[in-house]
Write an enzyme that holds these catalytic residues in place. Sequence first.
Site, PDB file in Angstrom:
ATOM      1  N   TYR A 184     -30.205  26.044  -1.994  1.00  0.00           N
ATOM      2  CA  TYR A 184     -30.683  26.421  -3.336  1.00  0.00           C
ATOM      3  C   TYR A 184     -29.692  27.357  -4.015  1.00  0.00           C
ATOM      4  CZ  TYR A 184     -33.049  29.340  -6.806  1.00  0.00           C
ATOM      5  OH  TYR A 184     -33.345  30.060  -7.938  1.00  0.00           O
ATOM      6  N   ALA A 224     -34.988  23.593 -12.844  1.00  0.00           N
ATOM      7  CA  ALA A 224     -34.293  23.646 -11.558  1.00  0.00           C
ATOM      8  C   ALA A 224     -35.259  23.269 -10.452  1.00  0.00           C
ATOM      9  CB  ALA A 224     -33.771  25.070 -11.301  1.00  0.00           C
ATOM     10  N   LYS A 281     -44.439  29.907  -3.132  1.00  0.00           N
ATOM     11  CA  LYS A 281     -43.744  31.190  -3.133  1.00  0.00           C
ATOM     12  C   LYS A 281     -44.623  32.246  -2.457  1.00  0.00           C
ATOM     13  CE  LYS A 281     -40.281  29.647  -5.871  1.00  0.00           C
ATOM     14  NZ  LYS A 281     -40.664  28.380  -6.454  1.00  0.00           N
ATOM     15  N   ARG A 332     -37.095  31.836   8.528  1.00  0.00           N
ATOM     16  CA  ARG A 332     -36.392  30.869   7.656  1.00  0.00           C
ATOM     17  C   ARG A 332     -34.938  30.780   8.120  1.00  0.00           C
ATOM     18  NH1 ARG A 332     -36.568  32.345   1.329  1.00  0.00           N
ATOM     19  NH2 ARG A 332     -38.438  31.051   1.286  1.00  0.00           N
ATOM     20  N   LYS A 344     -27.259  26.896  -7.371  1.00  0.00           N
ATOM     21  CA  LYS A 344     -27.318  27.747  -8.566  1.00  0.00           C
ATOM     22  C   LYS A 344     -25.943  28.380  -8.829  1.00  0.00           C
ATOM     23  CE  LYS A 344     -30.527  28.762 -10.777  1.00  0.00           C
ATOM     24  NZ  LYS A 344     -31.187  28.147 -11.973  1.00  0.00           N
ATOM     25  N   THR A 367     -30.006  33.406 -10.720  1.00  0.00           N
ATOM     26  CA  THR A 367     -30.736  34.173  -9.721  1.00  0.00           C
ATOM     27  C   THR A 367     -29.824  35.149  -8.992  1.00  0.00           C
ATOM     28  OG1 THR A 367     -31.837  33.932  -7.577  1.00  0.00           O
ATOM     29  CG2 THR A 367     -30.348  32.171  -8.184  1.00  0.00           C
ATOM     30  N   ASP A 368     -30.411  36.245  -8.515  1.00  0.00           N
ATOM     31  CA  ASP A 368     -29.624  37.187  -7.704  1.00  0.00           C
ATOM     32  C   ASP A 368     -29.209  36.574  -6.368  1.00  0.00           C
ATOM     33  OD1 ASP A 368     -32.134  37.141  -6.485  1.00  0.00           O
ATOM     34  OD2 ASP A 368     -32.428  39.315  -6.498  1.00  0.00           O
ATOM     35  N   GLU A 369     -29.849  35.455  -5.971  1.00  0.00           N
ATOM     36  CA  GLU A 369     -29.520  34.868  -4.661  1.00  0.00           C
ATOM     37  C   GLU A 369     -28.086  34.360  -4.589  1.00  0.00           C
ATOM     38  OE1 GLU A 369     -32.370  32.352  -2.800  1.00  0.00           O
ATOM     39  OE2 GLU A 369     -34.055  33.575  -3.455  1.00  0.00           O
ATOM     40  N   ILE A 371     -41.776  30.318 -14.792  1.00  0.00           N
ATOM     41  CA  ILE A 371     -41.145  31.276 -15.718  1.00  0.00           C
ATOM     42  C   ILE A 371     -40.951  30.640 -17.096  1.00  0.00           C
ATOM     43  CG2 ILE A 371     -39.226  32.881 -16.092  1.00  0.00           C
ATOM     44  CD1 ILE A 371     -38.682  32.729 -13.067  1.00  0.00           C
ATOM     45  N   THR A 404     -30.259  18.113  -9.637  1.00  0.00           N
ATOM     46  CA  THR A 404     -30.873  18.798 -10.790  1.00  0.00           C
ATOM     47  C   THR A 404     -30.098  20.059 -11.174  1.00  0.00           C
ATOM     48  OG1 THR A 404     -33.089  17.946 -10.457  1.00  0.00           O
ATOM     49  CG2 THR A 404     -32.930  20.101 -11.501  1.00  0.00           C
TER      50      THR A 404
HETATM   51  P1  NAD Z   1     -40.405  26.347 -11.039  1.00  0.00           P
HETATM   52  O1  NAD Z   1     -40.055  25.599  -9.803  1.00  0.00           O
HETATM   53  O2  NAD Z   1     -41.749  26.973 -11.174  1.00  0.00           O
HETATM   54  O3  NAD Z   1     -40.230  25.381 -12.315  1.00  0.00           O
HETATM   55  C1  NAD Z   1     -39.146  24.522 -12.453  1.00  0.00           C
HETATM   56  C2  NAD Z   1     -39.432  23.617 -13.655  1.00  0.00           C
HETATM   57  O4  NAD Z   1     -38.286  22.755 -13.839  1.00  0.00           O
HETATM   58  C3  NAD Z   1     -40.645  22.708 -13.467  1.00  0.00           C
HETATM   59  O5  NAD Z   1     -41.420  22.688 -14.645  1.00  0.00           O
HETATM   60  C4  NAD Z   1     -40.032  21.336 -13.195  1.00  0.00           C
HETATM   61  O6  NAD Z   1     -40.871  20.253 -13.587  1.00  0.00           O
HETATM   62  C5  NAD Z   1     -38.762  21.406 -14.009  1.00  0.00           C
HETATM   63  N1  NAD Z   1     -37.719  20.491 -13.534  1.00  0.00           N
HETATM   64  C6  NAD Z   1     -37.282  20.344 -12.252  1.00  0.00           C
HETATM   65  N2  NAD Z   1     -36.323  19.395 -12.224  1.00  0.00           N
HETATM   66  C7  NAD Z   1     -36.137  18.965 -13.494  1.00  0.00           C
HETATM   67  C8  NAD Z   1     -35.270  18.004 -14.104  1.00  0.00           C
HETATM   68  N3  NAD Z   1     -34.398  17.286 -13.376  1.00  0.00           N
HETATM   69  N4  NAD Z   1     -35.339  17.823 -15.436  1.00  0.00           N
HETATM   70  C9  NAD Z   1     -36.223  18.535 -16.203  1.00  0.00           C
HETATM   71  N5  NAD Z   1     -37.075  19.452 -15.670  1.00  0.00           N
HETATM   72  C10 NAD Z   1     -37.031  19.651 -14.334  1.00  0.00           C
HETATM   73  O7  NAD Z   1     -39.242  27.418 -11.241  1.00  0.00           O
HETATM   74  P2  NAD Z   1     -39.344  28.928 -11.741  1.00  0.00           P
HETATM   75  O8  NAD Z   1     -39.726  29.788 -10.619  1.00  0.00           O
HETATM   76  O9  NAD Z   1     -40.100  28.951 -12.998  1.00  0.00           O
HETATM   77  O10 NAD Z   1     -37.791  29.209 -12.039  1.00  0.00           O
HETATM   78  C11 NAD Z   1     -37.230  28.847 -13.289  1.00  0.00           C
HETATM   79  C12 NAD Z   1     -35.736  29.172 -13.274  1.00  0.00           C
HETATM   80  O11 NAD Z   1     -35.555  30.568 -13.013  1.00  0.00           O
HETATM   81  C13 NAD Z   1     -34.957  28.446 -12.183  1.00  0.00           C
HETATM   82  O12 NAD Z   1     -33.719  28.055 -12.741  1.00  0.00           O
HETATM   83  C14 NAD Z   1     -34.757  29.482 -11.098  1.00  0.00           C
HETATM   84  O13 NAD Z   1     -33.559  29.247 -10.399  1.00  0.00           O
HETATM   85  C15 NAD Z   1     -34.688  30.759 -11.897  1.00  0.00           C
HETATM   86  N6  NAD Z   1     -35.152  31.978 -11.230  1.00  0.00           N
HETATM   87  C16 NAD Z   1     -36.380  32.009 -10.603  1.00  0.00           C
HETATM   88  C17 NAD Z   1     -36.819  33.196 -10.041  1.00  0.00           C
HETATM   89  C18 NAD Z   1     -38.165  33.298  -9.360  1.00  0.00           C
HETATM   90  O14 NAD Z   1     -38.462  34.325  -8.749  1.00  0.00           O
HETATM   91  N7  NAD Z   1     -39.012  32.302  -9.434  1.00  0.00           N
HETATM   92  C19 NAD Z   1     -36.009  34.341 -10.078  1.00  0.00           C
HETATM   93  C20 NAD Z   1     -34.753  34.254 -10.705  1.00  0.00           C
HETATM   94  C21 NAD Z   1     -34.351  33.072 -11.284  1.00  0.00           C
HETATM   95  O1  DAU Z   2     -34.447  36.305  -5.861  1.00  0.00           O
HETATM   96  C1  DAU Z   2     -34.768  35.326  -6.799  1.00  0.00           C
HETATM   97  C2  DAU Z   2     -35.313  34.103  -6.098  1.00  0.00           C
HETATM   98  O2  DAU Z   2     -36.610  34.465  -5.634  1.00  0.00           O
HETATM   99  C3  DAU Z   2     -35.391  32.882  -7.006  1.00  0.00           C
HETATM  100  O3  DAU Z   2     -34.086  32.494  -7.359  1.00  0.00           O
HETATM  101  C4  DAU Z   2     -36.094  31.723  -6.297  1.00  0.00           C
HETATM  102  O4  DAU Z   2     -36.255  30.631  -7.187  1.00  0.00           O
HETATM  103  C5  DAU Z   2     -37.448  32.202  -5.820  1.00  0.00           C
HETATM  104  O5  DAU Z   2     -38.065  31.171  -5.082  1.00  0.00           O
HETATM  105  C6  DAU Z   2     -37.320  33.450  -4.964  1.00  0.00           C
HETATM  106  O6  DAU Z   2     -36.683  33.140  -3.712  1.00  0.00           O
HETATM  107  P1  DAU Z   2     -37.194  33.785  -2.327  1.00  0.00           P
HETATM  108  O7  DAU Z   2     -36.763  32.906  -1.227  1.00  0.00           O
HETATM  109  O8  DAU Z   2     -36.850  35.234  -2.240  1.00  0.00           O
HETATM  110  O9  DAU Z   2     -38.791  33.695  -2.586  1.00  0.00           O
HETATM  111  P2  DAU Z   2     -40.005  33.229  -1.655  1.00  0.00           P
HETATM  112  O10 DAU Z   2     -41.251  33.556  -2.420  1.00  0.00           O
HETATM  113  O11 DAU Z   2     -39.834  31.862  -1.127  1.00  0.00           O
HETATM  114  O12 DAU Z   2     -39.895  34.236  -0.424  1.00  0.00           O
HETATM  115  C7  DAU Z   2     -39.924  35.644  -0.623  1.00  0.00           C
HETATM  116  C8  DAU Z   2     -39.725  36.276   0.758  1.00  0.00           C
HETATM  117  O13 DAU Z   2     -40.895  36.010   1.549  1.00  0.00           O
HETATM  118  C9  DAU Z   2     -38.555  35.718   1.524  1.00  0.00           C
HETATM  119  O14 DAU Z   2     -37.943  36.764   2.279  1.00  0.00           O
HETATM  120  C10 DAU Z   2     -39.181  34.707   2.477  1.00  0.00           C
HETATM  121  C11 DAU Z   2     -40.555  35.315   2.761  1.00  0.00           C
HETATM  122  N1  DAU Z   2     -41.626  34.327   3.025  1.00  0.00           N
HETATM  123  C12 DAU Z   2     -41.829  33.341   2.125  1.00  0.00           C
HETATM  124  C13 DAU Z   2     -42.802  32.384   2.324  1.00  0.00           C
HETATM  125  C14 DAU Z   2     -43.023  31.279   1.344  1.00  0.00           C
HETATM  126  C15 DAU Z   2     -42.426  34.438   4.156  1.00  0.00           C
HETATM  127  O15 DAU Z   2     -42.261  35.386   4.968  1.00  0.00           O
HETATM  128  N2  DAU Z   2     -43.393  33.511   4.371  1.00  0.00           N
HETATM  129  C16 DAU Z   2     -43.617  32.473   3.515  1.00  0.00           C
HETATM  130  O16 DAU Z   2     -44.507  31.630   3.783  1.00  0.00           O
END
Ligand code: NAD
Ligand code: DAU
Length: 352
Positions: free
Chosen positions: A160, A84, A199, A289, A164, A135-137, A13, A101
Amino acid sequence: MVTILVTGGAGFIGSAFIKYMFKNHGDIQIVNLDLLTYAGNLENLKSIEKDERYRFVHGDICDRELVSGLFKSSAIDSVVHFAAESHVDRSIRTPDVFVKTNVLGTLSLLDAAKAAWQTGEDAYKPGVKFVQVSTDEVYGSLGAEGFFTENTPLDPHSPYSASKAAADLMVKAYADTYKLPVNITRCSNNYGPYQFPEKLIPLMINNALAHKPLPVYGDGLQIRDWLFVDDHCKAIEMVLRNGRPGEVYNIGGHNERTNITIVKTILEYLGRNVDASIDETLIRNVQDRKGHDRRYGIDSAKITAELGWTPETGFETGIVKTIDWYLSNKDWMERVTSGEYQHYYEAVYGGK
Ligand code: NAD
Ligand code: DAU
């Protein structure tokens, strides 16, 4: 000229946000502080790496000397804090690094921002802002009815989401105690190009293309509220510019789907467009999970009413854009799934 410190800008992101900001604003500079963990990838930023408004710093948000030095050397006006550990399954195996972190790293940034921006008791330089990307989590899990609002009590379940939530509370404490101008955003599940294939969506695309089993946790009827990553970036930009100090904003697409629906959508598209032998026989219902949240659903009425945000990319369009991106970037996928990913995959899925 405004200078934004983006943390974690090499991740999924964060990199989309940097590209979004440069595309839509001429008058900004961005300093990207990223540790380049397994999830950080400078390839995600190739299109802007030579932009003279951009500077990359390789380092850890927990490194207080480095962080406070950045505020001094770059005259930072705002922080958008993405960095993160972000994956729930990893947090179940190794919670410690999530606390380090996500909690201590956030505290290090808050202290540096406060020290650099404070001009007197409860007074700060004009225009500064700390945006905590959360995050909504943190709200836990919903039953069949209702949505998370900004007033829903925090009830995180995984290491996680607990880390957060702890970080969010520290951000709130700095607003309440020291009057630091902050916002917290809480978004639902993002999808789109450059997402690391731990993911759900990129993992399923990658496995399906390799004709490997698709591991669906439990009954696959868990629900997530999916949002295209650029819509999340637009929401964060609006909060950064116009969010009322101290406020929380939920962000979501009103796009709830069961996991099994997502998996079948991917299979249907790949079967039709790539290889007819990619089909539902690849699906495996594997061990669930631990502590798996059943349903997330976001009420984003507040950000829509106050800041005028609405999502632009519908799921049908977004998922096709996403799958097509992975089909056109198989070399990216190959690079990120070599090495550490193999060990991770074996550790999480080997026994399932
Ligand atoms: P990601 O795992 O793809 O990227 C995380 C980034 O943070 C990486 O570039 C990593 O190198 C960097 N990082 C990790 N530890 C670090 C440290 N100690 N110092 C500096 N950099 C560090 O994550 P993402 O999916 O892009 O999520 C970004 C943010 O958005 C997170 O805070 C996450 O909680 C939040 N978020 C993610 C989602 C989602 O669906 N992916 C949804 C809602 C919120
Ligand atoms: O809701 C926001 C969150 O969404 C972010 O804060 C997190 O950083 C992001 O990782 C994500 O969390 P989830 O746990 O919801 O995402 P994930 O893609 O890991 O899983 C999505 C759903 O799919 C969840 O119900 C678990 C399921 N899943 C996931 C994986 C990786 C499976 O069934 N099989 C799998 O192999």
